[in-house]
Design an enzyme around this catalytic site. Sequence first.
Site, PDB file in Angstrom:
ATOM      1  N   LYS A   1      36.914  40.177  43.713  1.00 28.23           N
ATOM      2  CA  LYS A   1      37.794  39.261  42.984  1.00 28.23           C
ATOM      3  C   LYS A   1      38.985  38.902  43.871  1.00 28.23           C
ATOM      4  O   LYS A   1      39.734  39.789  44.307  1.00 28.23           O
ATOM      5  CB  LYS A   1      38.288  39.959  41.712  1.00 28.23           C
TER       6      LYS A   1
HETATM    7  O1  G3P Z   1      39.386  38.841  33.483  1.00 27.35           O
HETATM    8  C1  G3P Z   1      40.734  38.417  33.401  1.00 27.35           C
HETATM    9  C2  G3P Z   1      41.407  39.034  32.265  1.00 27.35           C
HETATM   10  O2  G3P Z   1      41.370  40.433  32.362  1.00 27.35           O
HETATM   11  C3  G3P Z   1      42.803  38.598  31.993  1.00 27.35           C
HETATM   12  O3  G3P Z   1      42.964  38.795  30.647  1.00 27.35           O
HETATM   13  O4  G3P Z   1      44.082  39.384  28.575  1.00 27.35           O
HETATM   14  O5  G3P Z   1      45.165  39.911  30.780  1.00 27.35           O
HETATM   15  O6  G3P Z   1      44.997  37.555  29.982  1.00 27.35           O
HETATM   16  P1  G3P Z   1      44.405  38.906  29.962  1.00 27.35           P
END
Ligand code: G3P
Length: 312
Positions: A128
């Site tokens: 990533k």
């Molecule tokens: O895969 C990306 C994700 O983990 C981000 O999610 O909930 O931190 O916006 P969030």
Amino acid sequence: MFTPHFSSAAMFDRKGLMPVVNADRADKLGNPIRHPAAKAPRIFADSATRSEIEPLFRANIINGITTNPSLLKKAGAKSWDQAKGIMKDLCTLLRPHPVSLELTELVEEDMVRQASELSELGDNSVIKVPIGGYRAVNAGADPFTGIKVIRRLWERGIKVNTTLIFNTTQALWAANAGATYVSPFLGRLADYGYKQDKPERKPGNSLYWVEDHKNTKGDQALHNSEYVASGGALKDAGARLIFEIATVFANYQITTEILAASFRNQVQLTECLLAGADILTVPASILATVADHPLSDEGMKAFAEDAKAFGK
Ligand code: G3P
């Protein structure tokens, strides 16, 4: 609720280029029923916590994982060795399905070296790479760091999931650099919309093209009051971004997979499916409820009650 006005013929053509994801052992053993959703969108768990992931994987709810430093911290990692231990364990659990492992280094050479280190944790690992934001951490950083790293990893045959995508051009440049996946964060766009939108401003371009107007001259008017008035922008800015990327990728037959990320609720899952996402990576808390509906509960209770009439 996001509802696209069309799905172009190019979108269907592009789907024809994408891999079959639901052919399993049964197909290979000569199952006479061809899998009815052979190219369905894949569903990944957005988690680094084995106790959340394992039941979802065993139930065939997911066939991939995405992790990031925040999720590894939540899973209990307190050192890089512990983080690597968790990532290796998850690669082994999911093999051969993809597991995204995020770089923590921020300088090109260090990132390429760390990508090799993480690749060795499993032959199903995907690296990533953040598309941008490098100068937010270090003002002197090269803004093209992510794009350069993606290109170098592609040249080495390492699959990349480009993360922190918030507009279509970021997605395009990631694809041009050779990324296997792009991850638009639709939930964070919705969060931003709720926090920042100013309905009284003039209609403008698109809400998800986020710009900081602080100290700028004049009214750039990028907030779209038309959407706000209908409640749309607050709910579906992320899904509209997915649709935009899906349309551009289809127009140019780009096979980088659109991995919709950062979900906040069930409605967003449906919106992203309508918009043409290839993969949804979803928190375990949302996946836990995919088989539920109040009317399913009501119906099951009635069936179970009536079955008693014939002793079942
Ligand atoms: O895969 C990306 C994700 O983990 C981000 O999610 O909930 O931190 O916006 P969030």
